[in-house]
Design a protein around this motif. Structure first.
Motif, short mmCIF file in Angstrom:
data_model
loop_
_atom_site.label_atom_id
_atom_site.label_comp_id
_atom_site.label_asym_id
_atom_site.label_seq_id
_atom_site.Cartn_x
_atom_site.Cartn_y
_atom_site.Cartn_z
N SER A 40 40.92 27.90 -37.95
CA SER A 40 41.97 28.73 -38.97
C SER A 40 42.56 30.20 -38.82
O SER A 40 43.63 30.20 -38.85
N ASN A 41 41.65 31.02 -38.71
CA ASN A 41 42.07 32.56 -38.70
C ASN A 41 42.28 32.33 -37.28
O ASN A 41 43.16 33.15 -37.66
N ILE A 42 41.91 32.16 -36.20
CA ILE A 42 42.83 32.28 -35.28
C ILE A 42 43.83 32.26 -34.90
O ILE A 42 44.53 32.14 -33.97
N ASN A 43 44.63 30.42 -35.88
CA ASN A 43 45.94 29.87 -35.63
C ASN A 43 45.80 30.91 -36.38
O ASN A 43 47.26 30.48 -35.16
N GLU A 44 46.26 31.08 -37.07
CA GLU A 44 46.52 31.63 -37.80
C GLU A 44 47.45 33.14 -37.19
O GLU A 44 48.52 33.74 -36.88
N CYS A 45 45.71 33.95 -36.28
CA CYS A 45 46.82 35.35 -35.55
C CYS A 45 47.44 34.92 -34.22
O CYS A 45 48.29 35.49 -34.66
N ILE A 46 46.84 33.51 -34.06
CA ILE A 46 47.76 33.36 -32.14
C ILE A 46 49.05 32.72 -33.01
O ILE A 46 50.20 33.46 -32.41
N SER A 47 49.57 31.97 -34.46
CA SER A 47 51.00 32.36 -34.71
C SER A 47 51.61 33.16 -34.85
O SER A 47 53.29 33.54 -35.11
#
Length: 86
Positions: A40-47
């Motif tokens: 989830s953290n990775i997806n948030e950073c990518i977004s």
């Protein structure tokens, strides 16, 4: 990988040591929660990174009406000479 190992080990201890089996299953579930939090953290950073990037403008489109398909820009003199020659 560690999660799968813990679940297999927990299954092996089911009959001989149920408390150990339960502890291993709980540990595997905890890893699952950690993995989901990291994803989830990775997806948030990518977004965030994608939203901060400037829009890419297609460089293949002519920037000026004078630009030819070969990528050369005609000067005003050349345009006038071409128009006057026809």
């Amino acid at each position: 990988m560690e999660q799968i190992t813990l679940e297999s080990e927990a299954k092996g201890w089911e009959n001989t040591n149920p408390s150990r089996s339960t502890a291993l299953r709980e540990k595997a579930e905890g890893l699952n929660e950690e993995i989901m939090a990291i994803a989830s953290n990775i997806n948030e950073c990518i977004s965030k990174a994608v939203n901060k990037e400037p829009t890419i403008i297609d460089g293949d489109e002519p920037k000026d009406e004078k630009e030819l398909e070969v990528g050369r820009v005609w000067t005003e003199q050349e345009l006038n000479a071409y128009v006057n020659s026809s």
